[in-house]
Motif scaffolding. Sequence first.
Motif, PDB file in Angstrom:
ATOM      1  N   TYR A  18       0.967  -1.185   0.200  1.00  0.00           N
ATOM      2  CA  TYR A  18       0.020   0.017  -0.018  1.00  0.00           C
ATOM      3  C   TYR A  18       0.936   1.336  -0.085  1.00  0.00           C
ATOM      4  CZ  TYR A  18      -3.278   3.438   1.704  1.00  0.00           C
ATOM      5  OH  TYR A  18      -3.987   4.873   1.521  1.00  0.00           O
ATOM      6  N   ARG A  20       3.727   1.779  -1.331  1.00  0.00           N
ATOM      7  CA  ARG A  20       4.319   1.998  -2.656  1.00  0.00           C
ATOM      8  C   ARG A  20       3.443   2.666  -3.712  1.00  0.00           C
ATOM      9  NH1 ARG A  20       4.930  -2.485  -4.921  1.00  0.00           N
ATOM     10  NH2 ARG A  20       5.728  -1.546  -6.759  1.00  0.00           N
ATOM     11  N   SER A  21       2.101   2.545  -3.350  1.00  0.00           N
ATOM     12  CA  SER A  21       1.077   2.964  -4.295  1.00  0.00           C
ATOM     13  C   SER A  21       0.946   4.571  -4.442  1.00  0.00           C
ATOM     14  CB  SER A  21      -0.279   2.465  -3.677  1.00  0.00           C
ATOM     15  OG  SER A  21      -1.447   3.248  -4.577  1.00  0.00           O
ATOM     16  N   ASN A  23      -1.503   6.245  -4.791  1.00  0.00           N
ATOM     17  CA  ASN A  23      -2.594   6.821  -4.404  1.00  0.00           C
ATOM     18  C   ASN A  23      -2.829   6.784  -2.783  1.00  0.00           C
ATOM     19  OD1 ASN A  23      -3.407   7.608  -6.939  1.00  0.00           O
ATOM     20  ND2 ASN A  23      -4.388   5.512  -7.194  1.00  0.00           N
ATOM     21  N   GLN A  24      -1.756   6.283  -2.344  1.00  0.00           N
ATOM     22  CA  GLN A  24      -1.575   5.810  -0.733  1.00  0.00           C
ATOM     23  C   GLN A  24      -1.565   7.554  -0.055  1.00  0.00           C
ATOM     24  OE1 GLN A  24       0.767   6.865   1.716  1.00  0.00           O
ATOM     25  NE2 GLN A  24       2.279   7.661   0.219  1.00  0.00           N
TER      26      GLN A  24
END
Length: 86
Positions: A18, A20-21, A23-24
């Motif tokens: 997560y 690394r996303s 959009n986190q």
Amino acid sequence: MGVFGCMVLSLLAVALLYLRSPNQRWLARPLTGVVWRVLSWALLLLSWPAWMMVLDAKAGFFAALTLLMLLLGTLPLLSLLKEGRA
């Protein structure tokens, strides 16, 4: 490693995935770099056989699958609590 260790391993793997996303919402910037990508996928792939060793093979497979689905759906929602929108 018991069931608690498998849970922690799965949680750590999903948290790194997560974070690394792009959009986190937990960090100001997502984690970048090959090291984080390899570490997150390695932990995720190691959690599956760990569950299968702790439990029966079939039960461990489905326990890992269920926990990963729960974590992948829940962790993004926890950022709403941080921002106070919940």
